[in-house]
Design an enzyme around this catalytic site. Sequence first.
Site, PDB file in Angstrom:
ATOM      1  N   HIS A 291      -3.901  -9.368   3.331  1.00 51.41           N
ATOM      2  CA  HIS A 291      -5.341  -9.415   3.560  1.00 51.41           C
ATOM      3  C   HIS A 291      -5.654 -10.325   4.738  1.00 51.41           C
ATOM      4  O   HIS A 291      -5.111 -11.432   4.839  1.00 51.41           O
ATOM      5  CB  HIS A 291      -6.079  -9.951   2.329  1.00 51.41           C
ATOM      6  CG  HIS A 291      -6.132  -8.962   1.206  1.00 51.41           C
ATOM      7  ND1 HIS A 291      -6.417  -9.323  -0.108  1.00 51.41           N
ATOM      8  CD2 HIS A 291      -5.946  -7.611   1.185  1.00 51.41           C
ATOM      9  CE1 HIS A 291      -6.402  -8.240  -0.865  1.00 51.41           C
ATOM     10  NE2 HIS A 291      -6.114  -7.203  -0.108  1.00 51.41           N
TER      11      HIS A 291
ATOM     12  N   TYR B 245      -9.915 -10.816  -7.036  1.00 53.16           N
ATOM     13  CA  TYR B 245      -9.013 -10.813  -8.180  1.00 53.16           C
ATOM     14  C   TYR B 245      -9.288 -11.970  -9.134  1.00 53.16           C
ATOM     15  O   TYR B 245      -8.917 -11.899 -10.311  1.00 53.16           O
ATOM     16  CB  TYR B 245      -7.558 -10.838  -7.703  1.00 53.16           C
ATOM     17  CG  TYR B 245      -7.164  -9.562  -7.012  1.00 53.16           C
ATOM     18  CD1 TYR B 245      -6.930  -8.405  -7.739  1.00 53.16           C
ATOM     19  CD2 TYR B 245      -7.070  -9.490  -5.631  1.00 53.16           C
ATOM     20  CE1 TYR B 245      -6.596  -7.207  -7.116  1.00 53.16           C
ATOM     21  CE2 TYR B 245      -6.736  -8.306  -4.985  1.00 53.16           C
ATOM     22  CZ  TYR B 245      -6.508  -7.173  -5.739  1.00 53.16           C
ATOM     23  OH  TYR B 245      -6.186  -5.988  -5.108  1.00 53.16           O
TER      24      TYR B 245
ATOM     25  N   ARG C 117       0.866  -1.173   0.000  1.00 56.66           N
ATOM     26  CA  ARG C 117       0.000   0.000   0.000  1.00 56.66           C
ATOM     27  C   ARG C 117       0.907   1.229   0.000  1.00 56.66           C
ATOM     28  O   ARG C 117       2.040   1.189   0.486  1.00 56.66           O
ATOM     29  CB  ARG C 117      -0.900   0.019   1.234  1.00 56.66           C
ATOM     30  CG  ARG C 117      -1.821  -1.192   1.366  1.00 56.66           C
ATOM     31  CD  ARG C 117      -2.606  -1.145   2.669  1.00 56.66           C
ATOM     32  NE  ARG C 117      -3.536  -2.273   2.803  1.00 56.66           N
ATOM     33  CZ  ARG C 117      -3.240  -3.421   3.395  1.00 56.66           C
ATOM     34  NH1 ARG C 117      -2.029  -3.594   3.927  1.00 56.66           N
ATOM     35  NH2 ARG C 117      -4.129  -4.393   3.462  1.00 56.66           N
TER      36      ARG C 117
ATOM     37  N   HIS D 260      -2.862   2.928  -6.060  1.00 57.88           N
ATOM     38  CA  HIS D 260      -3.472   1.677  -5.621  1.00 57.88           C
ATOM     39  C   HIS D 260      -3.692   0.723  -6.786  1.00 57.88           C
ATOM     40  O   HIS D 260      -3.725  -0.496  -6.602  1.00 57.88           O
ATOM     41  CB  HIS D 260      -4.792   1.950  -4.905  1.00 57.88           C
ATOM     42  CG  HIS D 260      -5.155   0.893  -3.901  1.00 57.88           C
ATOM     43  ND1 HIS D 260      -4.369   0.617  -2.792  1.00 57.88           N
ATOM     44  CD2 HIS D 260      -6.188   0.006  -3.844  1.00 57.88           C
ATOM     45  CE1 HIS D 260      -4.913  -0.358  -2.092  1.00 57.88           C
ATOM     46  NE2 HIS D 260      -6.006  -0.745  -2.719  1.00 57.88           N
TER      47      HIS D 260
ATOM     48  N   LYS E  41      -2.424  -3.029   7.875  1.00 54.63           N
ATOM     49  CA  LYS E  41      -3.655  -2.660   8.573  1.00 54.63           C
ATOM     50  C   LYS E  41      -3.865  -3.524   9.803  1.00 54.63           C
ATOM     51  O   LYS E  41      -3.615  -4.730   9.783  1.00 54.63           O
ATOM     52  CB  LYS E  41      -4.851  -2.810   7.634  1.00 54.63           C
ATOM     53  CG  LYS E  41      -4.933  -1.744   6.556  1.00 54.63           C
ATOM     54  CD  LYS E  41      -6.218  -1.879   5.758  1.00 54.63           C
ATOM     55  CE  LYS E  41      -6.368  -0.767   4.741  1.00 54.63           C
ATOM     56  NZ  LYS E  41      -7.638  -0.888   3.973  1.00 54.63           N
TER      57      LYS E  41
ATOM     58  N   ARG F 118      -0.930  -1.730  -6.989  1.00 55.75           N
ATOM     59  CA  ARG F 118      -1.090  -2.868  -6.064  1.00 55.75           C
ATOM     60  C   ARG F 118      -2.083  -3.875  -6.647  1.00 55.75           C
ATOM     61  O   ARG F 118      -1.861  -5.088  -6.574  1.00 55.75           O
ATOM     62  CB  ARG F 118      -1.551  -2.343  -4.704  1.00 55.75           C
ATOM     63  CG  ARG F 118      -1.863  -3.402  -3.659  1.00 55.75           C
ATOM     64  CD  ARG F 118      -2.108  -2.711  -2.315  1.00 55.75           C
ATOM     65  NE  ARG F 118      -2.958  -3.475  -1.423  1.00 55.75           N
ATOM     66  CZ  ARG F 118      -2.529  -4.363  -0.528  1.00 55.75           C
ATOM     67  NH1 ARG F 118      -1.236  -4.623  -0.436  1.00 55.75           N
ATOM     68  NH2 ARG F 118      -3.369  -4.989   0.274  1.00 55.75           N
TER      69      ARG F 118
END
Length: 320
Positions: A292, A301, A173, A266, A198, A269
């Site tokens: 994730h 994806y 990110r 982004h 995150k 990514r």
Amino acid sequence: MTRDTIDGLLEADGELPLADDLLRATRRWFDHLTHERGHSPATLASYERDLRQFIRFLKSDLGHPPCLMDLANLDVKAVRRFLASRRREEATSRSLARSISALRTFYRWLENEGLVTNRALSQVAMPRIPHTLPKPLTVDKASALVDGEGAGDDWIRARDVAVMLLLYGAGLRISEALSLTRREAPVSGRDVIRIVGKGGKERLVPILPVTHRAVERYLKLCPYPLEASTPLFLGAKGGPLSPRLIQLAIARMRDELSLPETATPHALRHSFATHLLAAGADLRQIQELLGHASLSTTQVYTEVDRERILAVYDTAHPRA
């Protein structure tokens, strides 16, 4: 999130302050999010913004500074009035869903602390969020974007290429790339770097030789001294690099490279994940590389790749 920020909650507009009991609870909640949950500054800012909007509405709706009793007496109709007011401010469904999620988190904490019990927010359905797929670049477009050839001794361009290679070559990110320090610089001999993403989730990310070379070139050309603990990537005046400058750099290259409007930091990514999947990478491996928490987040994806396969089929099959 500092104590001063919490104390100044909603006072920027010259409105009434919070009642003391709610202000104390708010302080404690942000202390909990910061020290026990380990949320990032960006996440804390998001929670602060959502709570500020909600309390501003309550102050207007009630006509007095809200207190914990007001939160306990909140009903479904008040929640719907809040959402309607945000709609009038042109808030998107995604923003409203995030606000509700943040407020539910706040109310769960209040209940766990024995301060307030109220289920009104849980009785309101989340706004329906349109299903959108990531918009990756093609391999050629992504490669052209991160190509540093011909940049000469332009250290700004060298910096931008190094950052973009971390997004496209490592799936970082933009916030993760810009949080790296000089000590953590992915140079030759450091084939893997540790990233804290995150929610404080840690992951190990492999670094490509082309990225090593780009970072080393930037370090060679950078006119400012870099201490071990200072940010790796600097702005033109020597301060920490703002994500906005990378966004602007990509925006300037859109016309030159005939890139779509969806070409953003982004998107690099997204391209990293999509191109790995197209090359046969395992979905679980991509999940780990992206950081994730849930495989369902990564599975989007597969839909992007399915569209690519169908497009190739329609173009290449003799009977299509």
